[in-house]
Write a protein that holds these residues in place. Sequence first.
Motif, PDB file in Angstrom:
ATOM      1  N   ASP A  98       0.827  -1.207   0.000  1.00 34.32           N
ATOM      2  CA  ASP A  98       0.000   0.000   0.000  1.00 34.32           C
ATOM      3  C   ASP A  98       0.866   1.264   0.000  1.00 34.32           C
ATOM      4  OD1 ASP A  98      -2.376  -1.379  -0.100  1.00 34.32           O
ATOM      5  OD2 ASP A  98      -2.795  -1.212   2.046  1.00 34.32           O
ATOM      6  N   TYR A  99       2.077   1.171   0.571  1.00 34.95           N
ATOM      7  CA  TYR A  99       2.991   2.317   0.553  1.00 34.95           C
ATOM      8  C   TYR A  99       3.645   2.505  -0.821  1.00 34.95           C
ATOM      9  CZ  TYR A  99       2.639   2.421   5.644  1.00 34.95           C
ATOM     10  OH  TYR A  99       2.172   2.505   6.931  1.00 34.95           O
ATOM     11  N   ASP A 149      10.722   7.121   0.227  1.00 33.01           N
ATOM     12  CA  ASP A 149       9.844   7.234   1.396  1.00 33.01           C
ATOM     13  C   ASP A 149       8.886   6.046   1.469  1.00 33.01           C
ATOM     14  OD1 ASP A 149      11.046   9.616   2.085  1.00 33.01           O
ATOM     15  OD2 ASP A 149       9.467  10.892   1.248  1.00 33.01           O
ATOM     16  N   GLY A 150       8.370   5.638   0.311  1.00 33.66           N
ATOM     17  CA  GLY A 150       7.472   4.487   0.280  1.00 33.66           C
ATOM     18  C   GLY A 150       8.174   3.202   0.676  1.00 33.66           C
ATOM     19  N   ALA A 191       8.817   3.261   4.477  1.00 31.83           N
ATOM     20  CA  ALA A 191       7.589   2.988   5.226  1.00 31.83           C
ATOM     21  C   ALA A 191       7.223   1.509   5.138  1.00 31.83           C
ATOM     22  CB  ALA A 191       6.449   3.854   4.690  1.00 31.83           C
ATOM     23  N   ALA A 192       7.457   0.907   3.973  1.00 34.26           N
ATOM     24  CA  ALA A 192       7.120  -0.503   3.785  1.00 34.26           C
ATOM     25  C   ALA A 192       7.968  -1.400   4.682  1.00 34.26           C
ATOM     26  CB  ALA A 192       7.305  -0.892   2.319  1.00 34.26           C
TER      27      ALA A 192
END
Length: 346
Positions: free
Chosen positions: A152-153, A170-171, A174-175
């Motif tokens: 989802d990130y 950044d994704g 976060a993952a």
Amino acid sequence: SAWIRMKYPASFNGAISASAPILGTPNTALDATGRGFYDDGGATYWDIVQADTSEDKGAAPACSANLDAGFDLIAKMSADEAGRAALSEAFSFCPDAHVLDESDADGYRLGLWVLFAFDDYAMGNYPFASTYLEGPDALSPLPPYPMRAACDYLADASLSTPEAETALLDGLAAAVNLLYNSSGATECYSSIPARDDELDGIWDYQWCTEMACQETYFSRRAGSIWPEYTFNLTWVTERCQNKYGPHVFPRTTHVAEQYGGWAGLAGPAATVSNIVFSNGEFDPWRAAGVNGLNVTERGIVSVIVADGAHHLDLMFATDEDSQSVKDVRKLEMDMITLWEQGANAA
């Protein structure tokens, strides 16, 4: 449990062999065609992890492509000091810890850190929150279907474009934080594993003597979303002997000689009986498991748990359980009842 039933059938009436990669050793066939797990260096394992990042398995449609772009970006940015500094900031490495240095110019170590988070998401892709893959010291569980949550990130298709590099990092950060910082308590990371720490693994001595499965050694295909890697038995042998001494080396025929592989289960001379082999659809260890084998007269059964991760059928029942895992558990209990009835009647 399959091996102990095969080795000591007089002591064990049967076995529920869930997510057991017993065919994932050299000189062992996976099926009647004779193909072996190591024909492609074990790359099928990572193929399943990649499949779990796809829309077909419930993940965001752009996840696979963004992961592919993310590993390429890590490799590119690692080449110089400015890039490594930007990576350190994106992944929340402590400023004074110097987590990345000149030895990381190929991006390999950081790439592994990301890679093995997604490996755990595949194995632990349960429909409920769980700390199973995090270990007993986990402060917070992984969310339900953690692969989907991580993806989802990485859901925005534009992340793989050159102008979105910062957002892509950044994704990715976060993952992986779903695993490495599930509680949010870690403000920054002071270290990540050394280049070869992941290659040791908790099963290292068994790997170095019997080649019991260790996914950190398996090949990752060129053209996949993962950083390419080729299984190298010569390197493995040298590493094992350097660590444990010259008398230790991978006995590539040991498991096949002890248990017979596919032939020991399904060959004309096979006598093994009373084993249920179950594998989860999401579980990459399915690649080295017993699949498609059913020998009714000897009580050998193999089943797939749809939408199931690593031995989901052995977990406690929950409200989130699919009909598939309920059916597999019932089958297993029915088989245990039959084995016990047979043993009591003998």
